[in-house]
Design a protein around this motif. Structure first.
Motif, mmCIF file in Angstrom:
data_model
loop_
_atom_site.group_PDB
_atom_site.id
_atom_site.type_symbol
_atom_site.label_atom_id
_atom_site.label_comp_id
_atom_site.label_asym_id
_atom_site.label_seq_id
_atom_site.Cartn_x
_atom_site.Cartn_y
_atom_site.Cartn_z
ATOM 1 N N GLU A 81 0.852 -1.175 0.000
ATOM 2 C CA GLU A 81 0.000 0.000 0.000
ATOM 3 C C GLU A 81 0.894 1.232 0.000
ATOM 4 O O GLU A 81 2.054 1.170 0.379
ATOM 5 N N THR A 128 -13.853 -5.766 -2.406
ATOM 6 C CA THR A 128 -13.187 -5.774 -1.112
ATOM 7 C C THR A 128 -13.675 -4.567 -0.328
ATOM 8 O O THR A 128 -13.945 -3.518 -0.895
ATOM 9 N N CYS A 129 -13.816 -4.748 0.972
ATOM 10 C CA CYS A 129 -14.331 -3.674 1.838
ATOM 11 C C CYS A 129 -13.166 -2.990 2.538
ATOM 12 O O CYS A 129 -12.679 -1.970 2.101
ATOM 13 N N ASN A 130 -12.751 -3.582 3.607
ATOM 14 C CA ASN A 130 -11.582 -3.121 4.337
ATOM 15 C C ASN A 130 -10.884 -4.350 4.885
ATOM 16 O O ASN A 130 -11.425 -5.454 4.860
ATOM 17 N N ARG A 131 -9.690 -4.171 5.352
ATOM 18 C CA ARG A 131 -8.829 -5.300 5.750
ATOM 19 C C ARG A 131 -9.503 -6.244 6.746
ATOM 20 O O ARG A 131 -9.546 -7.455 6.535
ATOM 21 N N ASP A 134 -12.550 -8.003 5.169
ATOM 22 C CA ASP A 134 -12.128 -8.964 4.147
ATOM 23 C C ASP A 134 -11.558 -10.231 4.783
ATOM 24 O O ASP A 134 -11.792 -11.333 4.287
#
Length: 180
Positions: A81, A128-131, A134
């Protein structure tokens, strides 16, 4: 010194394909596929100390390749990232990836690294949503297919199974999921 696998190879016979998928990190998730099924999965907790962690990972990986007669190693590629706070994590994951490549060469196995976003899109239906969400969605997906994880929060193991399932599907290899 190269470590050779103990795969018996009779005249003209190719060894059975055995695939090891890895979600490499300090807590490494793994899955082993043979004869159309994932026959083992779990996690390997490594030391948090840099020098010790890489040696532990290398020994575990070499032992696993030899014990299971692995022919292919499929691992999660590094996703970086644009966040400088993640530089330390990126460095650690890069080192683990390097050890994976080295072990692959030493044991004469094929290796391939797969983008984690590709696996997530495949396993959790495209978005995908957030870590954190997911991770839970991946756990939910593999358990819905009948896989029993070491713990209800074993996201590293779930990711390794997801990597394996994506690879098998993209290479038209058979898979029989556990009974639900």
């Amino acid at each position: 010194m190269a470590i050779k696998q103990t795969v018996s190879k009779q005249s003209g016979e190719t060894p059975e394909k055995v695939i090891l998928s890895i979600d490499g990190a300090t807590k490494t998730g793994y899955a082993i596929w043979r004869n159309g099924a994932i026959v083992k999965s779990g996690t390997k907790q490594l030391s948090r100390k840099n020098g010790k962690r890489l040696n532990e990972y290398r020994k575990w990986l070499l032992d696993t390749v030899v014990e299971w007669q692995v022919t292919n190693i499929i691992a999660e590629d590094i996703y970086r990232e644009h966040n400088h706070l993640m530089d330390k994590t990126y460095k650690a994951l890069s080192q683990i990836q390097g050890v994976t490549e080295m072990a692959s060469e030493e044991t004469h196995t094929e290796s391939k690294f797969i983008n984690p976003l590709t696996v997530k899109r495949y396993m959790i239906n495209g978005t995908t949503c957030n870590r954190a969400k997911d991770k839970q969605r991946m756990i939910n997906r593999v358990t819905a297919l009948g896989y029993n994880l070491e713990t209800p929060t074993a996201d590293d193991e779930a990711d390794a199974i997801g990597i394996m399932l994506y690879y098998l599907d993209s290479h038209d290899l058979p898979i029989t999921h556990p009974k639900k």
